[in-house]
Every structure is written in C-alpha cells, then in structure tokens.
Scaffold this motif. Structure first.
Motif, mmCIF file in Angstrom:
data_model
loop_
_atom_site.group_PDB
_atom_site.id
_atom_site.type_symbol
_atom_site.label_atom_id
_atom_site.label_comp_id
_atom_site.label_asym_id
_atom_site.label_seq_id
_atom_site.Cartn_x
_atom_site.Cartn_y
_atom_site.Cartn_z
ATOM 1 N N SER A 1 -3.893 4.217 -12.262
ATOM 2 C CA SER A 1 -3.939 3.273 -11.713
ATOM 3 C C SER A 1 -3.372 2.679 -10.406
ATOM 4 N N ALA A 2 -1.619 3.291 -10.083
ATOM 5 C CA ALA A 2 -1.589 3.292 -9.362
ATOM 6 C C ALA A 2 -2.644 3.528 -8.101
ATOM 7 N N THR A 3 -3.300 4.868 -8.018
ATOM 8 C CA THR A 3 -4.817 5.824 -7.254
ATOM 9 C C THR A 3 -4.970 4.759 -7.153
ATOM 10 N N VAL A 4 -6.274 4.070 -8.418
ATOM 11 C CA VAL A 4 -7.323 3.017 -7.502
ATOM 12 C C VAL A 4 -7.027 2.252 -6.962
ATOM 13 N N ASN A 5 -5.538 1.545 -6.871
ATOM 14 C CA ASN A 5 -4.898 0.921 -6.245
ATOM 15 C C ASN A 5 -4.928 1.133 -4.380
ATOM 16 N N SER A 6 -4.553 2.838 -5.107
ATOM 17 C CA SER A 6 -3.897 2.857 -2.490
ATOM 18 C C SER A 6 -5.596 2.638 -2.268
ATOM 19 N N ALA A 7 -6.593 3.667 -2.813
ATOM 20 C CA ALA A 7 -7.528 3.831 -2.250
ATOM 21 C C ALA A 7 -8.263 2.154 -2.226
ATOM 22 N N GLN A 8 -8.294 1.501 -2.666
ATOM 23 C CA GLN A 8 -8.381 0.310 -2.140
ATOM 24 C C GLN A 8 -7.690 -0.581 -1.095
ATOM 25 N N ALA A 66 10.379 14.561 -3.459
ATOM 26 C CA ALA A 66 9.586 15.027 -2.343
ATOM 27 C C ALA A 66 8.166 13.938 -2.372
ATOM 28 N N GLY A 67 7.274 13.992 -3.575
ATOM 29 C CA GLY A 67 6.330 13.976 -3.410
ATOM 30 C C GLY A 67 6.541 12.418 -3.556
ATOM 31 N N ALA A 68 7.137 11.773 -3.718
ATOM 32 C CA ALA A 68 7.381 9.623 -3.206
ATOM 33 C C ALA A 68 7.354 9.408 -2.171
ATOM 34 N N VAL A 69 7.938 10.579 -0.939
ATOM 35 C CA VAL A 69 9.246 9.806 0.081
ATOM 36 C C VAL A 69 7.622 10.730 0.852
ATOM 37 N N LEU A 70 6.469 12.017 0.522
ATOM 38 C CA LEU A 70 6.067 12.386 1.588
ATOM 39 C C LEU A 70 4.313 11.221 1.233
ATOM 40 N N GLY A 71 4.209 11.135 0.040
ATOM 41 C CA GLY A 71 3.117 9.792 -0.532
ATOM 42 C C GLY A 71 3.355 8.921 0.207
ATOM 43 N N GLY A 97 0.784 -0.583 -0.396
ATOM 44 C CA GLY A 97 0.111 -0.250 -0.196
ATOM 45 C C GLY A 97 0.584 1.338 0.125
ATOM 46 N N GLY A 98 2.132 1.296 0.361
ATOM 47 C CA GLY A 98 2.454 2.572 0.889
ATOM 48 C C GLY A 98 3.950 2.762 -0.795
ATOM 49 N N LEU A 99 3.858 2.058 -1.043
ATOM 50 C CA LEU A 99 4.538 1.811 -2.045
ATOM 51 C C LEU A 99 3.656 2.224 -4.265
ATOM 52 N N LEU A 100 2.767 1.978 -3.667
ATOM 53 C CA LEU A 100 1.770 2.120 -4.922
ATOM 54 C C LEU A 100 2.039 3.462 -5.768
ATOM 55 N N LEU A 101 2.267 4.502 -5.157
ATOM 56 C CA LEU A 101 2.050 5.699 -5.956
ATOM 57 C C LEU A 101 3.517 5.841 -6.265
ATOM 58 N N ALA A 141 4.522 -5.943 -5.685
ATOM 59 C CA ALA A 141 3.515 -6.234 -5.697
ATOM 60 C C ALA A 141 3.012 -5.351 -6.480
ATOM 61 N N ALA A 142 3.246 -4.170 -5.714
ATOM 62 C CA ALA A 142 3.003 -2.430 -5.546
ATOM 63 C C ALA A 142 3.147 -2.448 -7.609
ATOM 64 N N LEU A 143 4.390 -2.798 -8.613
ATOM 65 C CA LEU A 143 4.541 -2.576 -9.271
ATOM 66 C C LEU A 143 4.401 -3.470 -10.164
ATOM 67 N N LEU A 144 3.669 -4.547 -9.682
ATOM 68 C CA LEU A 144 3.176 -5.525 -10.961
ATOM 69 C C LEU A 144 1.326 -5.165 -10.776
ATOM 70 N N ALA A 145 0.804 -4.126 -9.322
ATOM 71 C CA ALA A 145 -0.343 -3.790 -9.467
ATOM 72 C C ALA A 145 -1.062 -2.698 -10.522
#
Length: 516
Positions: free
Chosen positions: A407-414, A212-217, A71-75, A124-128
């Motif tokens: 795609s990562a955003t909808v997976n992160s929400a789920q 910076a966005g990757a670290v924060l998000g 969940g943390g690395l999806l974005l 799995a985050a890369l795959l999703a």
C-alpha cells in the motif's frame, strides 16, 4: 463408521465480519482527510501570509513541508504497519494527525506552522500506508473487495478537489486557521470509530526493520520531493534544485541495489517483479500528476481568468468529486471483472488525457458551463474508471504480511507523480505566460493551456506503457479441489472378518468388480 471431524477453517475461509462496511467508512474518512489536507490550505494561503508576516519565498513551505514528510516517509510507514499491526498504526496516525493539526491551527509564527505541517505529513504517511492495507485484508471476498477499493479510491481522488471547496468555505466564513483545525474533530471521530472495526487478524512481520533501506529509500524520496517543490521558485537548473534531484536519484539507486542484498528488505524485490504491479504504479503516478495539474489549472483559471471568488472557485471543483466517485463506484466495479486491470487502466488514462486535451482548447471567450465542465467530466470519468484498477492491480496477490508496504508503494508512486507533475506544470505555465505578448489575462490562460500539454503527454505515454506491461485480464482462481475421502479406521481382525450373509454379500460384490 464415525464421521471424521471437519478440518479447522483458515481465517480466509471464515465468514466475513459484519462490521467490515463500517470499517470502510472509517478508513475512507481517514483517506479523504489525508488528501483533503494537501489542498485545503491553497485558497487560505494569502490570509496565512498576511497574519503570520510570511515572506513570499517562504510561502510554498505551507504545502511543501507537508508533502515532503508525507511522500518521504511512506515506505517506512508501510513497513512499520506490517510489523506493529495495521490497526494499531492507523489509530496512532489518527491521534498524531489530530494533535499536529491543532498545533498548526494555533501556530503563532510561520516557522511553527511549517514544523506542525511536517508532523502532519509524517502521521499522514502512517495513515495512508495502513488504511489501504486494512481495506485489502478486511474484505476477503473478491467482489466485495472491488467495491471497497472503488469507494476508497474515489474518496482519495475526490479529496484533493474537495479540499479546495472546503478551504474556500472555511476561509471566507471562519478564517484560515479553521482549514487546519477542522481536521481535529474529523480525526477524533474517526479514531472513535476504530473501536467498532474488526480486529486486524493478519500475521505480522517479525524481526528488525531494514534501517539502511529506510534511510536510503525515505531519504531519496524526501530529497526528490523537496527538489521538485523548489523548482518552481528557483528553476530546475539552479545548484540547490539540481543537486537535490541528483542526490535523490543516487539515494534511490543505492536503495534499489541494497534491497537485492538485504536479509529483510524494506521493499521486497518480489513485489516489483510483477509486471502488472509495475504498470499500476506507473499509471497511478501519471494520474496523480494529471489530477494535481488540473487542480492548479482550475484554481488559477477560475480566479484569474474568470474573476471568481475563492468560495465560487471552490464550488467549481464539485464536478470532479461527483463524477469521480460515481464512475469508480458504479462503472468501475461492474467493468473491472469483465475487462481486467489492463483494459481499465489503459482506457482510463486515455479518457483522462482526452479531458486534458479539451482544456488546451480554452480561450478568453470560453465559459465554465459550456467549455470547462465538459472537460472536467471527461477527465473525471477517466480518473474514476482507472482508480479501482490501479489499486486492485497494485495490492492483489500480495501476502498479508506485506500488505502495508504494498500500500505504501502505490501511495509513494502517486505522491512522486503529483510532486513532479505539479512542479513541472507550474514551471512551464510561468515560462509560457512570461513569453506571451498579450494582456495579463490572456498570458495567464496561454501559460495554463501550454502547461497542461505536459500531463497530457504523460498520460498518453503511461497508457501505452500500461497496455504493454499489464498483460491480460486477471485469471480466475482455480476451483477448490474437494477433500479426499478419509481412510477407513483400522479395526481388529475379529471384527473385520464377515460371516454368514455378510460373507455372501461380499463375495457377490467382488465377483461383479473383478469378473473372471
């Protein structure tokens, strides 16, 4: 007059690649494996704990280490796919997932198992992130895309349920290590299948990734998932859990602020200004919270209340997988073009909530066939009917170069919905069971029927929000304007001057067009 050459056709206008359905098989198998792995170890956990001398307090890390990394690395994974190429990232994810699964299956200690599971979650985050993006960009025809996303979403929805089934079978027949080792042949076969899938022809992003966005998000998502996963064991108000939740909210707030100022934001604000996409993210989050709550409910109900074995309990999940897949592929694809995402998402969430309401009516005299199966069928119809609309609304009208992050955003929400929902469900169930004065069996059932009301309310609130935000049905695309007639070529004056019969014909034509 010579015929002008036809204009070059854009990639969207080219004929569909005949290998696109083979690509869907490959991508769907990867999606099934990702979500299957989030639940396949649940049934095997007692055997793991015994073999690795795992303390009770460390046992949740078998699941938490995977879900936190996932969940943390999806974005970040979504943006990597947009920059490096979705097919390339998908293949790298498969290879890494296979290696991490082999390491987890052969782990000699509990700490080695936790580390390998975290690496599994990262790949799995890369795959999703890359798989759903490849589905959206491979199928350019709207009708075919609906079918493809329906199959893809149904496999994802069925993956968590099938994980319990497969986990029970493998644990009973071969041992807990095969719950992890089974991923190795699946991932390698899927990787081999990528050699026959179409090329990823979508344009890649250039420039640097928003570090910076990757670290924060990613930091915010990781901290929130971690806090929710620890709430069941330590309580929501303990300093560690409360601090993690507050830190996650603060990091995500800073992430949202930074995305409006970054030159190349990790999550472009234009993607979340679409009200229909926001509604899809809310619906996906609520539905995943309901799905994981049902999985937990059913696991404990079948084994603790009904006294079923692990294998029989795994088979008890089959109605969810079968009904979800059938509904998404047969009903969803036919109704979505007529009703639109708003109606499909709202109706699906409401029907799923009705299934959860049926579960609140169970008592110690209830039976699986007469009381549990109807509730599972109702919930699965709602889940299968809304999955396609959620995926379609979340990924439609997205520029191809942003398909990975969408795609990562909808997976992160789920993932966030599932993490928070399952943590709240476990906490409420344990508290309600502890306060119940009856027998242990009756207390357990009372705890579950009380806790299932939480995702029930969440689904109803999400249905109301979706009806408000999603708008009407998707507008039909405008009909293409026919190309203008090419201008006549310039000719020499001597060639242009008519004479004889040609002059007479021209004069009579002008007389008809411009009468005095």
């Amino acid at each position: 007059m010579p015929v002008p050459p036809a204009p070059a056709r854009t990639p969207q206008e080219q004929l569909p690649d005949p290998r696109r359905w083979w690509a869907l098989c490959v991508l769907g198998l990867a999606q099934l494996m990702i979500l299957l792995d989030s639940t396949i170890v649940n049934v095997a956990m007692p055997s793991m704990q015994s073999d690795l001398a795992m303390a009770d307090g460390d046992r949740p890390w078998v699941v938490t280490s995977y879900t936190v990394a996932f969940g943390g690395l999806l974005l970040l994974a979504g943006r990597i796919a947009d920059h490096a190429g979705r097919k390339r990232v998908f293949s790298a994810g498969l290879l890494g997932f296979a290696v991490a699964s082999a390491a987890a299956g052969a782990a000699p200690t509990a700490q080695t198992l936790f580390a390998a599971r975290a690496v599994q979650g990262a790949f799995a985050a890369l795959l999703a992130a890359s798989a759903l993006a490849l589905v959206a960009t491979t199928f350019t025809d709207a009708r075919e895309r609906r079918k493809a996303i329906a199959v893809f979403g149904a496999l994802g929805g069925a993956g968590a349920s099938l994980g319990v089934v497969l986990g029970g079978l493998l644990t009973q027949w071969f041992g807990w290590r095969w719950c992890l080792l089974v991923n190795v042949p699946i991932a390698l076969v899927t990787l081999l299948g990528t050699f026959w899938t179409p090329r990823d022809r979508t344009q890649r992003l250039t420039g640097r990734i928003d570090i910076a966005g990757a670290v924060l998000g990613c930091g915010g998502l990781t901290t929130l998932v971690f806090g929710c996963s620890q709430a069941e064991a330590h309580g929501w108000t303990t300093p560690a859990v409360l601090g993690a939740l507050l830190a996650g909210v603060a990091l995500l707030t800073a992430f949202a602020w930074w995305q409006t100022r970054a030159a190349a934001p990790l999550l472009p604000p234009r993607l979340v200004r679409d009200r229909r996409r926001v509604a899809a993210l809310l619906a996906g989050s609520a539905l995943m919270a309901g799905q994981l709550s049902v999985s937990l409910y059913l696991t404990y109900y079948l084994q603790t209340v009904l006294g079923w074995s692990a294998l029989a309990s795994g088979l008890g999940f089959l109605p969810i997988s079968l009904v979800t897949t059938t509904t998404a592929t047969q009903l969803g694809t036919r109704l979505l073009p007529r009703l639109g995402p708003r109606v499909m998402m709202t109706a699906g969430l409401f029907i799923a909530a009705c299934g959860l309401f049926q579960l609140t009516l169970l008592d110690p005299q209830s039976t699986y066939a007469a009381n549990v199966v109807p509730a599972l069928v109702t919930f699965s119809v709602g889940m299968g009917g809304s999955f396609l609309a959620i995926m379609t609304a979340a990924t439609s009208d997205v520029p191809p170069q942003d398909s990975g992050i969408a795609s990562a955003t909808v997976n992160s929400a789920q993932q966030m919905g599932g993490s928070i929902g399952s943590a709240v469900f476990n906490t409420v169930a344990a508290s309600a069971a502890a306060a119940f004065p009856g027998s242990e069996r009756a207390a357990t059932l009372h705890g579950f029927t009380s806790a299932i009301r939480v995702p029930l309310i969440v689904l109803l609130v999400a249905a109301a929000a979706t009806a408000t935000l999603a708008g009407g049905r998707t507008p039909k695309p405008p009909r293409p304007t026919p190309p203008a007639e090419p201008l006549p070529r310039a000719v020499p004056r001597a060639e242009a001057e008519p004479s004889g019969p040609d002059m007479a014909l021209r004069g009579s034509r002008q007389g008809r067009e411009n009468p005095a």
